[in-house]
Design a protein around this motif. Sequence first.
Motif, mmCIF file in Angstrom:
data_model
loop_
_atom_site.group_PDB
_atom_site.id
_atom_site.type_symbol
_atom_site.label_atom_id
_atom_site.label_comp_id
_atom_site.label_asym_id
_atom_site.label_seq_id
_atom_site.Cartn_x
_atom_site.Cartn_y
_atom_site.Cartn_z
ATOM 1 N N ARG A 96 -2.214 2.213 -8.523
ATOM 2 C CA ARG A 96 -3.320 2.075 -7.466
ATOM 3 C C ARG A 96 -2.708 1.350 -6.280
ATOM 4 N NH1 ARG A 96 -8.525 -0.300 -9.968
ATOM 5 N NH2 ARG A 96 -9.176 0.086 -7.837
ATOM 6 N N ALA A 97 -3.026 1.743 -5.051
ATOM 7 C CA ALA A 97 -2.484 1.189 -3.969
ATOM 8 C C ALA A 97 -3.113 0.033 -3.625
ATOM 9 C CB ALA A 97 -2.720 2.250 -2.636
ATOM 10 N N VAL A 98 -4.423 -0.304 -3.741
ATOM 11 C CA VAL A 98 -4.908 -1.517 -3.327
ATOM 12 C C VAL A 98 -4.631 -2.822 -3.947
ATOM 13 C CG1 VAL A 98 -7.100 -2.668 -3.251
ATOM 14 C CG2 VAL A 98 -7.116 -0.351 -2.491
ATOM 15 N N PRO A 99 -4.253 -2.693 -5.583
ATOM 16 C CA PRO A 99 -3.649 -4.008 -6.186
ATOM 17 C C PRO A 99 -2.182 -4.212 -5.573
ATOM 18 C CG PRO A 99 -4.994 -2.632 -7.626
ATOM 19 C CD PRO A 99 -4.820 -1.722 -6.338
ATOM 20 N N LEU A 100 -1.665 -3.319 -5.497
ATOM 21 C CA LEU A 100 -0.299 -3.625 -4.921
ATOM 22 C C LEU A 100 -0.207 -4.024 -3.584
ATOM 23 C CD1 LEU A 100 1.860 -0.421 -6.034
ATOM 24 C CD2 LEU A 100 1.762 -2.634 -6.960
ATOM 25 N N ALA A 101 -1.077 -3.715 -2.783
ATOM 26 C CA ALA A 101 -1.421 -4.212 -1.416
ATOM 27 C C ALA A 101 -1.693 -5.711 -1.342
ATOM 28 C CB ALA A 101 -2.440 -3.397 -0.481
ATOM 29 N N VAL A 102 -2.520 -6.034 -2.484
ATOM 30 C CA VAL A 102 -2.986 -7.584 -2.656
ATOM 31 C C VAL A 102 -2.019 -8.311 -2.888
ATOM 32 C CG1 VAL A 102 -4.529 -8.847 -3.816
ATOM 33 C CG2 VAL A 102 -5.377 -6.870 -2.752
ATOM 34 N N LEU A 103 -1.057 -7.710 -4.311
ATOM 35 C CA LEU A 103 -0.192 -8.537 -4.717
ATOM 36 C C LEU A 103 0.965 -8.707 -3.623
ATOM 37 C CD1 LEU A 103 1.420 -9.736 -7.342
ATOM 38 C CD2 LEU A 103 2.151 -7.206 -7.714
ATOM 39 N N VAL A 104 1.655 -7.780 -3.035
ATOM 40 C CA VAL A 104 2.746 -7.849 -2.034
ATOM 41 C C VAL A 104 2.281 -8.772 -0.996
ATOM 42 C CG1 VAL A 104 4.497 -6.836 -0.658
ATOM 43 C CG2 VAL A 104 3.794 -5.825 -2.810
ATOM 44 N N GLY A 105 0.943 -8.541 -0.454
ATOM 45 C CA GLY A 105 0.758 -9.258 0.710
ATOM 46 C C GLY A 105 0.304 -10.820 0.085
ATOM 47 N N TRP A 152 0.938 -1.252 0.079
ATOM 48 C CA TRP A 152 0.210 0.133 0.043
ATOM 49 C C TRP A 152 0.843 1.359 0.012
ATOM 50 C CZ3 TRP A 152 -1.027 3.917 3.649
ATOM 51 C CH2 TRP A 152 -2.368 4.552 3.405
ATOM 52 N N LEU A 153 2.061 1.332 0.719
ATOM 53 C CA LEU A 153 3.099 2.356 0.626
ATOM 54 C C LEU A 153 3.893 2.579 -0.604
ATOM 55 C CD1 LEU A 153 4.217 2.090 4.127
ATOM 56 C CD2 LEU A 153 2.775 3.560 3.415
ATOM 57 N N LEU A 154 3.820 1.483 -1.639
ATOM 58 C CA LEU A 154 4.797 1.732 -2.700
ATOM 59 C C LEU A 154 4.404 2.801 -3.852
ATOM 60 C CD1 LEU A 154 5.615 -2.025 -3.401
ATOM 61 C CD2 LEU A 154 6.880 -0.333 -2.025
ATOM 62 N N PRO A 155 3.080 3.023 -4.238
ATOM 63 C CA PRO A 155 2.790 3.657 -5.276
ATOM 64 C C PRO A 155 3.587 4.992 -5.435
ATOM 65 C CG PRO A 155 0.989 2.777 -4.583
ATOM 66 C CD PRO A 155 1.892 2.688 -3.511
ATOM 67 N N ARG A 156 3.511 5.787 -4.416
ATOM 68 C CA ARG A 156 4.386 7.039 -4.513
ATOM 69 C C ARG A 156 6.023 7.038 -4.588
ATOM 70 N NH1 ARG A 156 3.214 10.691 0.639
ATOM 71 N NH2 ARG A 156 1.239 9.949 0.277
ATOM 72 N N ALA A 157 6.447 6.136 -4.477
ATOM 73 C CA ALA A 157 7.992 5.752 -4.513
ATOM 74 C C ALA A 157 8.135 5.311 -5.938
ATOM 75 C CB ALA A 157 8.349 4.667 -3.555
ATOM 76 N N VAL A 188 4.755 16.676 -4.709
ATOM 77 C CA VAL A 188 4.763 15.478 -3.888
ATOM 78 C C VAL A 188 5.387 15.421 -2.255
ATOM 79 C CG1 VAL A 188 5.073 12.966 -4.059
ATOM 80 C CG2 VAL A 188 4.184 14.301 -6.233
ATOM 81 N N ARG A 189 4.929 14.991 -1.671
ATOM 82 C CA ARG A 189 5.556 15.193 -0.247
ATOM 83 C C ARG A 189 5.661 13.874 0.482
ATOM 84 N NH1 ARG A 189 5.815 20.407 1.239
ATOM 85 N NH2 ARG A 189 4.052 21.629 0.506
ATOM 86 N N GLY A 190 7.008 13.413 0.585
ATOM 87 C CA GLY A 190 7.320 12.098 1.140
ATOM 88 C C GLY A 190 7.545 11.169 0.025
ATOM 89 N N TRP A 191 7.874 9.797 0.378
ATOM 90 C CA TRP A 191 8.166 8.768 -0.630
ATOM 91 C C TRP A 191 7.480 7.572 -0.414
ATOM 92 C CZ3 TRP A 191 11.686 8.566 -4.392
ATOM 93 C CH2 TRP A 191 12.707 9.781 -4.531
ATOM 94 N N LEU A 192 6.628 7.555 0.687
ATOM 95 C CA LEU A 192 5.661 6.400 0.660
ATOM 96 C C LEU A 192 4.298 6.792 0.945
ATOM 97 C CD1 LEU A 192 7.892 4.479 3.446
ATOM 98 C CD2 LEU A 192 7.959 3.893 0.909
ATOM 99 N N GLY A 193 3.394 5.918 0.423
ATOM 100 C CA GLY A 193 2.084 6.066 0.284
ATOM 101 C C GLY A 193 1.243 5.926 -0.797
ATOM 102 N N PRO A 194 0.102 6.095 -0.879
ATOM 103 C CA PRO A 194 -0.602 6.238 -2.046
ATOM 104 C C PRO A 194 -0.446 7.270 -3.029
ATOM 105 C CG PRO A 194 -2.097 5.696 -0.397
ATOM 106 C CD PRO A 194 -0.764 6.107 0.270
ATOM 107 N N ALA A 195 -0.278 7.040 -4.235
ATOM 108 C CA ALA A 195 -0.275 8.237 -5.336
ATOM 109 C C ALA A 195 -1.455 9.016 -5.473
ATOM 110 C CB ALA A 195 0.356 7.697 -6.537
ATOM 111 N N ARG A 196 -1.592 9.897 -4.404
ATOM 112 C CA ARG A 196 -2.575 10.666 -4.608
ATOM 113 C C ARG A 196 -2.474 12.052 -3.920
ATOM 114 N NH1 ARG A 196 -8.259 10.474 -4.940
ATOM 115 N NH2 ARG A 196 -9.561 11.691 -3.662
#
Length: 261
Positions: free
Chosen positions: A85-94, A14-19, A41-49
């Motif tokens: 998108r954060a949700v598909p990446l969260a499902v994949l990495v999980g 879930w934290l990968l999209p922004r990075a 864009v502030r920070g490196w981790l989190g959803p790309a939003r």
Amino acid sequence: MIVLAAGYGATAGWLLPRAAYRLSVEPGEPWRDRCPRGHRVRGWLGPARCRVPAEAVVQGRGQGRGRGPAGRPPRSAAPHAYGRRAVPLAVLVGALCALLAAAVGVRPELAAYVGLAPVAVLLSLVDRAVHRLPDVLTLPLAAAVAAGLGTAALLPRAGGDWRLALLGGGALAGAYLLLHLINPAGMGFGDVKLALSLGVALGWYGWGVWAAGAFLGLLYGALYGLALLLRAPDKRNQGYAFGPFMAAGALSGVLLGGFGA
């Protein structure tokens, strides 16, 4: 352990999209610090939003009056998503971390493998986007995997050999370096650096697992290249990202080694 690994992987994914968005630039260009609409864009981790501050939205509504429906902010001022998108990446990495936990079991090397998975996915995303594997990820990853497995070797129930892991990293990096020297256009130097960490992960369980993971990575990439060639013969000289297939081959090898151990 499977549930804990899945939870960790989902959180990391879930934290990968922004990075992934910020790192997906051509060599020589600075990391992205603004979204496609120009917001910082502030920070490196989190959803790309982009969550535009309330004062910017209010200001946008005032500027937009007379040009559209009353009360609707202009396009540039509305909160918006970009990148992956954060949700598909969260499902994949999980799911990947859960698979690793199921294969490795309650052994100390699981922490190193579960820690490797999100970074490997991030590198794959960047490689697919710009055909580049940044040094800021590949080199620290190799050191982290080696240190993690070295720590695991000192603990009870370790299922591998740290010396073989280090030899595996050097051997796989050397093999990819040879491929790079033979055909620099077909095998980038970033792949050589990624091979160092993947070789360490594979070598932990012995040369059989190392050979299986190395071969499967090449096989996956070759099959994908063949599919591209059959679909578009006129683009036979077009390159494609090889890092994701290296990571997939290493994952397959580690799963086989974990279940075998």
